[in-house]
Write a protein that holds these residues in place. Sequence first.
Motif, PDB file in Angstrom:
ATOM      1  N   LEU A 120       0.831  -1.198   0.000  1.00 46.09           N
ATOM      2  CA  LEU A 120       0.000   0.000   0.000  1.00 46.09           C
ATOM      3  C   LEU A 120       0.868   1.251   0.000  1.00 46.09           C
ATOM      4  CD1 LEU A 120      -2.770   1.338   0.147  1.00 46.09           C
ATOM      5  CD2 LEU A 120      -2.701   1.054   2.640  1.00 46.09           C
ATOM      6  N   GLU A 121       1.973   1.212   0.726  1.00 40.73           N
ATOM      7  CA  GLU A 121       2.868   2.364   0.772  1.00 40.73           C
ATOM      8  C   GLU A 121       3.437   2.671  -0.614  1.00 40.73           C
ATOM      9  OE1 GLU A 121       2.344   0.656   4.711  1.00 40.73           O
ATOM     10  OE2 GLU A 121       2.998  -0.241   2.814  1.00 40.73           O
ATOM     11  N   GLN A 122       3.792   1.634  -1.364  1.00 38.73           N
ATOM     12  CA  GLN A 122       4.301   1.845  -2.724  1.00 38.73           C
ATOM     13  C   GLN A 122       3.226   2.437  -3.629  1.00 38.73           C
ATOM     14  OE1 GLN A 122       5.552  -2.217  -3.367  1.00 38.73           O
ATOM     15  NE2 GLN A 122       7.724  -1.707  -3.101  1.00 38.73           N
ATOM     16  N   LEU A 123       1.995   1.983  -3.454  1.00 26.32           N
ATOM     17  CA  LEU A 123       0.904   2.481  -4.295  1.00 26.32           C
ATOM     18  C   LEU A 123       0.551   3.926  -3.986  1.00 26.32           C
ATOM     19  CD1 LEU A 123      -1.438  -0.644  -4.326  1.00 26.32           C
ATOM     20  CD2 LEU A 123       0.030   0.179  -6.178  1.00 26.32           C
ATOM     21  N   ARG A 124       0.916   4.392  -2.808  1.00 25.90           N
ATOM     22  CA  ARG A 124       0.650   5.780  -2.431  1.00 25.90           C
ATOM     23  C   ARG A 124       1.862   6.679  -2.647  1.00 25.90           C
ATOM     24  NH1 ARG A 124      -2.827   4.558   3.150  1.00 25.90           N
ATOM     25  NH2 ARG A 124      -4.883   4.461   2.137  1.00 25.90           N
ATOM     26  N   LEU A 136      -7.302   2.886  -5.856  1.00 27.86           N
ATOM     27  CA  LEU A 136      -7.403   2.739  -4.403  1.00 27.86           C
ATOM     28  C   LEU A 136      -8.662   3.409  -3.865  1.00 27.86           C
ATOM     29  CD1 LEU A 136      -3.722   3.380  -3.225  1.00 27.86           C
ATOM     30  CD2 LEU A 136      -4.979   1.227  -3.068  1.00 27.86           C
ATOM     31  N   ASP A 137      -9.005   4.562  -4.425  1.00 31.43           N
ATOM     32  CA  ASP A 137     -10.170   5.310  -3.952  1.00 31.43           C
ATOM     33  C   ASP A 137     -11.478   4.545  -4.150  1.00 31.43           C
ATOM     34  OD1 ASP A 137      -8.559   7.408  -3.191  1.00 31.43           O
ATOM     35  OD2 ASP A 137      -8.962   8.618  -4.975  1.00 31.43           O
ATOM     36  N   GLU A 138     -11.489   3.587  -5.080  1.00 29.48           N
ATOM     37  CA  GLU A 138     -12.715   2.837  -5.372  1.00 29.48           C
ATOM     38  C   GLU A 138     -12.795   1.506  -4.632  1.00 29.48           C
ATOM     39  OE1 GLU A 138     -15.138   4.115  -6.984  1.00 29.48           O
ATOM     40  OE2 GLU A 138     -14.060   5.897  -7.691  1.00 29.48           O
ATOM     41  N   LEU A 139     -11.713   1.096  -3.972  1.00 28.73           N
ATOM     42  CA  LEU A 139     -11.674  -0.234  -3.367  1.00 28.73           C
ATOM     43  C   LEU A 139     -12.315  -0.272  -1.987  1.00 28.73           C
ATOM     44  CD1 LEU A 139      -8.053  -1.436  -4.244  1.00 28.73           C
ATOM     45  CD2 LEU A 139     -10.192  -1.924  -5.467  1.00 28.73           C
ATOM     46  N   ASP A 140     -12.996  -1.382  -1.718  1.00 21.58           N
ATOM     47  CA  ASP A 140     -13.487  -1.668  -0.374  1.00 21.58           C
ATOM     48  C   ASP A 140     -12.448  -2.461   0.418  1.00 21.58           C
ATOM     49  OD1 ASP A 140     -16.342  -0.670  -0.487  1.00 21.58           O
ATOM     50  OD2 ASP A 140     -16.349  -2.026  -2.204  1.00 21.58           O
ATOM     51  N   ILE A 141     -11.723  -3.337  -0.278  1.00 19.59           N
ATOM     52  CA  ILE A 141     -10.705  -4.181   0.356  1.00 19.59           C
ATOM     53  C   ILE A 141      -9.506  -4.286  -0.578  1.00 19.59           C
ATOM     54  CG2 ILE A 141     -10.156  -6.482   1.272  1.00 19.59           C
ATOM     55  CD1 ILE A 141     -13.156  -6.899   1.742  1.00 19.59           C
ATOM     56  N   LEU A 142      -8.314  -4.259   0.002  1.00 17.42           N
ATOM     57  CA  LEU A 142      -7.076  -4.481  -0.745  1.00 17.42           C
ATOM     58  C   LEU A 142      -6.239  -5.515  -0.008  1.00 17.42           C
ATOM     59  CD1 LEU A 142      -5.020  -3.492  -3.024  1.00 17.42           C
ATOM     60  CD2 LEU A 142      -4.021  -2.089  -1.201  1.00 17.42           C
ATOM     61  N   ILE A 143      -5.713  -6.489  -0.742  1.00 19.48           N
ATOM     62  CA  ILE A 143      -4.700  -7.392  -0.194  1.00 19.48           C
ATOM     63  C   ILE A 143      -3.394  -7.071  -0.894  1.00 19.48           C
ATOM     64  CG2 ILE A 143      -3.927  -9.777   0.019  1.00 19.48           C
ATOM     65  CD1 ILE A 143      -6.732 -10.618   0.449  1.00 19.48           C
ATOM     66  N   ASP A 144      -2.397  -6.641  -0.118  1.00 21.77           N
ATOM     67  CA  ASP A 144      -1.154  -6.185  -0.733  1.00 21.77           C
ATOM     68  C   ASP A 144       0.019  -7.102  -0.416  1.00 21.77           C
ATOM     69  OD1 ASP A 144      -0.492  -5.565   1.911  1.00 21.77           O
ATOM     70  OD2 ASP A 144       0.232  -3.555   1.448  1.00 21.77           O
ATOM     71  N   GLY A 145       1.063  -6.945  -1.224  1.00 14.69           N
ATOM     72  CA  GLY A 145       2.298  -7.688  -1.032  1.00 14.69           C
ATOM     73  C   GLY A 145       2.428  -8.863  -1.979  1.00 14.69           C
ATOM     74  N   PRO A 146       3.643  -9.140  -2.451  1.00 13.33           N
ATOM     75  CA  PRO A 146       3.855 -10.273  -3.349  1.00 13.33           C
ATOM     76  C   PRO A 146       3.712 -11.600  -2.618  1.00 13.33           C
ATOM     77  CG  PRO A 146       5.956  -9.366  -2.678  1.00 13.33           C
ATOM     78  CD  PRO A 146       4.899  -8.439  -2.122  1.00 13.33           C
ATOM     79  N   TYR A 147       3.427 -12.649  -3.371  1.00 10.10           N
ATOM     80  CA  TYR A 147       3.425 -13.984  -2.777  1.00 10.10           C
ATOM     81  C   TYR A 147       4.869 -14.419  -2.568  1.00 10.10           C
ATOM     82  CZ  TYR A 147       3.049 -19.010  -2.225  1.00 10.10           C
ATOM     83  OH  TYR A 147       3.164 -20.286  -1.749  1.00 10.10           O
ATOM     84  N   VAL A 148       5.200 -14.797  -1.330  1.00 12.34           N
ATOM     85  CA  VAL A 148       6.549 -15.255  -0.990  1.00 12.34           C
ATOM     86  C   VAL A 148       6.446 -16.718  -0.572  1.00 12.34           C
ATOM     87  CG1 VAL A 148       8.558 -14.927   0.489  1.00 12.34           C
ATOM     88  CG2 VAL A 148       7.231 -12.936  -0.275  1.00 12.34           C
ATOM     89  N   GLU A 149       6.969 -17.588  -1.404  1.00 11.32           N
ATOM     90  CA  GLU A 149       6.789 -19.025  -1.202  1.00 11.32           C
ATOM     91  C   GLU A 149       7.344 -19.499   0.137  1.00 11.32           C
ATOM     92  OE1 GLU A 149       6.892 -22.825  -4.194  1.00 11.32           O
ATOM     93  OE2 GLU A 149       8.577 -21.429  -4.272  1.00 11.32           O
TER      94      GLU A 149
END
Length: 209
Positions: A120-124, A136-149
């Motif tokens: 989220l910090e990168q997106l802002r 972002l202004d239109e979202l109700d929910i955000l899941i952030d961060g890459p998948y780390v195996e």
Amino acid sequence: MVKLKSNPSLTLMEIPPGYLNIMGYVDESEVNGPGCRAVVWVQGCLRECPGCFNPGSWSFEINQLITIEALLEKILSNPRNEGVTFSGGEPFWQAPALAELAKQAKTHGLNVMSFTGFTLEQLRSEYAPAGAQALLDELDILIDGPYVESQAIHSPDSLVASRNQRVHVFNPQFCDRLTWASDQMEIHILKDGSRLITGYRGQMNLTED
């Protein structure tokens, strides 16, 4: 380690205004956010995370072009869809078009959620992809961060697939609706007989016939 390649701006310029380049679409998913919802997988991601569930979404080459209006009509045509989730691929590389789709979907009473490999910090930040804040202004929910195996979570009640990922609830109405699980799967049989698998397979071993 998550790889990140160069900016895909030149390839993204091949997408006509008012269109999205998508990898796939499905109705009535219950493992990609609260309730029953449509899911849009966009085409294109720079990260190539090891263990990614959708490696077919990495390329930024044109896959399926669809207008915002046609995609909205598709979502609304199924009355069971309570909302729409953006996945991929990386949704925020096509943020302007998705922001418009989200805005129109919300006028019809649908909620909107997105996954992203960015934080989220990168997106802002000033380095965010074009249109990131509008989406972002239109979202109700955000899941952030890459998948780390190496940080994968294999739990039937986890909302995220790896420990570094975070759930951001921008709409308080959804604080008590965080009930989907990242370690579940759905198999959708499409009209042409092909199968679409969504969710996260976790530690299950699947074989294709």
